[in-house]
Each structure stands twice: as C-alpha cells, then as structure tokens.
Design a protein around this motif. Sequence first.
Motif, PDB file in Angstrom:
ATOM      1  N   ALA A   3      -1.746  -6.749  -1.421  1.00 58.65           N
ATOM      2  CA  ALA A   3      -1.932  -6.613   0.424  1.00 58.65           C
ATOM      3  C   ALA A   3      -2.956  -7.163   0.976  1.00 58.65           C
ATOM      4  O   ALA A   3      -2.859  -7.688   2.026  1.00 58.65           O
ATOM      5  CB  ALA A   3      -2.105  -4.675   0.297  1.00 58.65           C
ATOM      6  N   ASN A   4      -3.793  -7.113   0.018  1.00 63.31           N
ATOM      7  CA  ASN A   4      -4.786  -8.161   0.489  1.00 63.31           C
ATOM      8  C   ASN A   4      -4.787  -9.967   1.795  1.00 63.31           C
ATOM      9  O   ASN A   4      -5.013 -10.665   2.151  1.00 63.31           O
ATOM     10  CB  ASN A   4      -6.035  -8.155   0.090  1.00 63.31           C
ATOM     11  CG  ASN A   4      -6.775  -6.262   0.298  1.00 63.31           C
ATOM     12  OD1 ASN A   4      -6.022  -6.078   1.790  1.00 63.31           O
ATOM     13  ND2 ASN A   4      -7.257  -6.125  -0.289  1.00 63.31           N
ATOM     14  N   ILE A  49      -2.933  -0.531  -9.639  1.00 63.19           N
ATOM     15  CA  ILE A  49      -3.261   0.422  -7.688  1.00 63.19           C
ATOM     16  C   ILE A  49      -4.048  -1.602  -7.552  1.00 63.19           C
ATOM     17  O   ILE A  49      -3.771  -1.564  -6.315  1.00 63.19           O
ATOM     18  CB  ILE A  49      -3.712   1.643  -7.780  1.00 63.19           C
ATOM     19  CG1 ILE A  49      -3.130   2.780  -7.724  1.00 63.19           C
ATOM     20  CG2 ILE A  49      -4.602   1.221  -5.888  1.00 63.19           C
ATOM     21  CD1 ILE A  49      -3.299   4.076  -7.733  1.00 63.19           C
ATOM     22  N   ASN A  50      -5.029  -1.495  -8.190  1.00 58.35           N
ATOM     23  CA  ASN A  50      -5.823  -2.902  -7.665  1.00 58.35           C
ATOM     24  C   ASN A  50      -4.646  -3.678  -7.652  1.00 58.35           C
ATOM     25  O   ASN A  50      -4.936  -4.841  -6.687  1.00 58.35           O
ATOM     26  CB  ASN A  50      -7.211  -3.191  -8.467  1.00 58.35           C
ATOM     27  CG  ASN A  50      -7.739  -1.533  -8.371  1.00 58.35           C
ATOM     28  OD1 ASN A  50      -7.347  -1.494  -8.338  1.00 58.35           O
ATOM     29  ND2 ASN A  50      -8.493  -1.674  -9.343  1.00 58.35           N
ATOM     30  N   ASN A  87      -0.899   6.306  -6.561  1.00 59.73           N
ATOM     31  CA  ASN A  87      -2.139   7.219  -6.978  1.00 59.73           C
ATOM     32  C   ASN A  87      -1.615   9.047  -6.814  1.00 59.73           C
ATOM     33  O   ASN A  87      -2.125   9.387  -7.643  1.00 59.73           O
ATOM     34  CB  ASN A  87      -3.072   6.999  -5.726  1.00 59.73           C
ATOM     35  CG  ASN A  87      -4.143   7.848  -5.831  1.00 59.73           C
ATOM     36  OD1 ASN A  87      -5.481   8.076  -7.319  1.00 59.73           O
ATOM     37  ND2 ASN A  87      -4.592   8.096  -4.643  1.00 59.73           N
ATOM     38  N   LYS A 101      -3.434  -3.695  -3.892  1.00 61.52           N
ATOM     39  CA  LYS A 101      -4.783  -3.921  -3.478  1.00 61.52           C
ATOM     40  C   LYS A 101      -4.741  -5.619  -3.188  1.00 61.52           C
ATOM     41  O   LYS A 101      -4.466  -5.847  -1.732  1.00 61.52           O
ATOM     42  CB  LYS A 101      -5.478  -2.505  -3.151  1.00 61.52           C
ATOM     43  CG  LYS A 101      -5.714  -1.095  -2.932  1.00 61.52           C
ATOM     44  CD  LYS A 101      -6.209  -0.887  -3.450  1.00 61.52           C
ATOM     45  CE  LYS A 101      -6.864   0.804  -3.404  1.00 61.52           C
ATOM     46  NZ  LYS A 101      -8.122   1.848  -3.544  1.00 61.52           N
ATOM     47  N   GLN A 102      -4.259  -5.563  -3.937  1.00 66.16           N
ATOM     48  CA  GLN A 102      -4.852  -7.204  -3.590  1.00 66.16           C
ATOM     49  C   GLN A 102      -3.693  -8.161  -3.144  1.00 66.16           C
ATOM     50  O   GLN A 102      -3.685  -8.858  -2.064  1.00 66.16           O
ATOM     51  CB  GLN A 102      -4.795  -7.818  -4.933  1.00 66.16           C
ATOM     52  CG  GLN A 102      -6.445  -7.571  -5.819  1.00 66.16           C
ATOM     53  CD  GLN A 102      -6.703  -7.772  -7.790  1.00 66.16           C
ATOM     54  OE1 GLN A 102      -6.194  -9.009  -7.822  1.00 66.16           O
ATOM     55  NE2 GLN A 102      -7.827  -7.173  -8.258  1.00 66.16           N
ATOM     56  N   MET A 146       0.457  -1.518   0.319  1.00 62.30           N
ATOM     57  CA  MET A 146       0.033  -0.537  -0.065  1.00 62.30           C
ATOM     58  C   MET A 146       0.648   0.913   0.291  1.00 62.30           C
ATOM     59  O   MET A 146       0.612   2.585   0.255  1.00 62.30           O
ATOM     60  CB  MET A 146      -1.280   0.132   0.599  1.00 62.30           C
ATOM     61  CG  MET A 146      -1.701  -1.338   0.924  1.00 62.30           C
ATOM     62  SD  MET A 146      -2.904  -0.684  -0.817  1.00 62.30           S
ATOM     63  CE  MET A 146      -3.381   0.404  -0.088  1.00 62.30           C
ATOM     64  N   GLU A 201      -5.040   2.249 -12.709  1.00 66.72           N
ATOM     65  CA  GLU A 201      -6.391   2.147 -11.663  1.00 66.72           C
ATOM     66  C   GLU A 201      -5.899   0.826 -11.567  1.00 66.72           C
ATOM     67  O   GLU A 201      -6.254  -0.285 -10.607  1.00 66.72           O
ATOM     68  CB  GLU A 201      -7.353   2.064 -12.487  1.00 66.72           C
ATOM     69  CG  GLU A 201      -8.491   1.569 -11.565  1.00 66.72           C
ATOM     70  CD  GLU A 201     -10.138   2.021 -12.053  1.00 66.72           C
ATOM     71  OE1 GLU A 201     -10.907   1.299 -11.450  1.00 66.72           O
ATOM     72  OE2 GLU A 201     -10.067   2.538 -12.553  1.00 66.72           O
ATOM     73  N   ALA A 241       1.084   1.886  -3.844  1.00 66.17           N
ATOM     74  CA  ALA A 241       0.352   1.633  -4.062  1.00 66.17           C
ATOM     75  C   ALA A 241      -0.516   4.012  -4.336  1.00 66.17           C
ATOM     76  O   ALA A 241      -0.726   4.118  -5.006  1.00 66.17           O
ATOM     77  CB  ALA A 241      -0.892   1.047  -3.457  1.00 66.17           C
ATOM     78  N   SER A 242      -0.247   3.698  -2.808  1.00 62.71           N
ATOM     79  CA  SER A 242      -0.560   5.357  -2.227  1.00 62.71           C
ATOM     80  C   SER A 242       0.186   6.572  -3.151  1.00 62.71           C
ATOM     81  O   SER A 242      -0.280   7.266  -3.448  1.00 62.71           O
ATOM     82  CB  SER A 242      -0.738   5.691  -0.474  1.00 62.71           C
ATOM     83  OG  SER A 242      -0.526   6.946  -0.682  1.00 62.71           O
ATOM     84  N   GLN A 268       1.338  -7.632   6.263  1.00 60.67           N
ATOM     85  CA  GLN A 268       2.435  -7.233   5.987  1.00 60.67           C
ATOM     86  C   GLN A 268       3.792  -7.596   6.728  1.00 60.67           C
ATOM     87  O   GLN A 268       3.327  -8.435   7.742  1.00 60.67           O
ATOM     88  CB  GLN A 268       1.860  -5.894   6.021  1.00 60.67           C
ATOM     89  CG  GLN A 268       0.830  -5.315   5.494  1.00 60.67           C
ATOM     90  CD  GLN A 268       1.048  -3.571   6.089  1.00 60.67           C
ATOM     91  OE1 GLN A 268       1.221  -2.999   7.125  1.00 60.67           O
ATOM     92  NE2 GLN A 268       0.352  -2.926   5.401  1.00 60.67           N
TER      93      GLN A 268
END
Length: 302
Positions: A277-278, A270-271, A222, A274-275, A215, A267, A218-219, A282
Amino acid sequence: MSYTRTALLLAGMTGLFLAIGFMIGGESGMMLAFIFALGMNIFSYWNSDKVLLRMYGARQVDAQSAPEFYRIVADLAKGAQLPMPKVFIMENAQPNAFATGRNPENAAVAATTGLLNMLSREEIAGVMAHELAHVKNRDTLIMTITATIAGAISMLANFAFFFGGNNRNNPLGPLGGILIMILAPVAAMLVQMLISRTREYEADRIGAEICGHPMWLASALNKLDKGASLVDNHAAENNPATAHLFIVNPLHTRKTDSLFSTHPNMENRINALKQMANSQPQKRSAKSRIPSSDQSIKGPWG
C-alpha cells in the motif's frame, strides 16, 4: 511457487501413498494403492469442489438471495477479467472463506456468515479478491487435490498400524506400522504447508491488485485472525486436511505447532500488504467499484 515444484510435491505425496500401500500389502498392496490414488485424483478433478462445499454445508446464493454479497463478487470478477464464479454462504459463526473448483470456468467462492457479519463491505471485497486470486492463479484444483490425498494418506496410515506389522515387506514389523501411522500424516502435512504458504502470499498480492486497495485485505486479515481463533469450526476440526483451503487457519482447538501450520504468519502477511500500500498509489478503477461503508453486509444470515 512454480508449477513444476508443485507437481513434484504432489508426486511426492502420491509416492508416499504408494509406499504405505507396499508396507501393508507388498507389490499387490502398492498396485491397489496406485489404482486407488489414480481414481481418487480423477474423482477429485471432477467432484472435489462439490464434496468440499457439501462438507461445510455451503448453500449457493444469487443476486436475489444475497444481492450485496453477490454484487461484490461480480464486480471483482469483472475487474479481474474472470468468469463469474458460483457464490456460496456457509452457516458458520467462525469468520472465514475459501475458493474451490477445477478451473476459472468452474470455480466457486464461499464465505461464512461469521465473516459477512463481522467485516465491512471493503473488507469483504478484500477477502473475496484474495479468493478470486486463487482462482486466477489456478490454485484451487491443486489445493483441493492436495487435501484429498492428505486425507487419504492419514486413512491409509491407520490401516498400516493394524495390518502393516504382518507384512514381510515391512522390516520393522509392528514398529513399522506405528512409525507409518505417526510419520506419514506429518509428511503429508509438511507438503500441504509448502504448497499453501507461498500460494497465500501470492493470493494476498494479486487480491490486493484486484480490489485496488491492499489495506482492505490487511484490515480484514487482522479481524479474521482474531475472530477465527475465538470461534470453533467443527467441520474443519473434523477434516483438518482441508484447513489450508481457508484464507485464515480454521483450526485452533487442536494445538498445532506453527512450524506445521499451512498458513503463513499473519503479521508477515499484513506487513507485506502495508508495504504494498505504501509503495504504490491506490488505484480506483473497475476493479474497486465497491460500495463504501463501515457496516457489514446485512442479509438473512444477520
């Protein structure tokens, strides 16, 4: 992207370069183009990083001149088990960054003052981890050589417009010169796109592993995507063949269809992070020893 496929794409670019030489000057023109391409590749291997850094006015910094930024890169390189790269700062308001160098032992990473002023320490770490991923994957040489050949193809295509119509090997006459001038740079751009897009996704993935926090990157992406679209990068606009080297597309005053963009859709990038990270916890380790702060790094550029 496998190195075999990359080699084939680079061979295709070289073949296109030779074909343009043939259209301009027949067999002798093709031979001259081959010699030029060979010399250009040898020059790129040893000097492309220096040329690129000079092109963007990058200045080298160290632990004394930019302590916080340098320490971030040093910690990440240590965690990634990479040699310490040379660190550069570009006096440019557009937030962006790139890596260059023929191998990990001779690598350099560069960030703009716009990036250092805009991002937090964690986000800067995510960006530099992405650039170190390019170094780790040995993308930097291939991407720089690709930029050099693409620029040369555009230059030679302009010669073809003026001289190709008089060559008996060009069956289309003056029309052939016009077609070469238009289609050759487009073909080179497509090859750059094919090489760059997959490498960006892979560098995002490995960069997230290096810094330990998907993230963070990702941040940063963005913010960079929005920031870069608002600020001109005149050096990049004047040298569009180098655009694929940056973490986000530095070009926006020249409206280029997204089909030909050297960068993947932001996009989607970043997605994917996010995937990532989920899907995994961490990991805090030597890879992620970055001072925690919401503030950007302050220095003589701020």
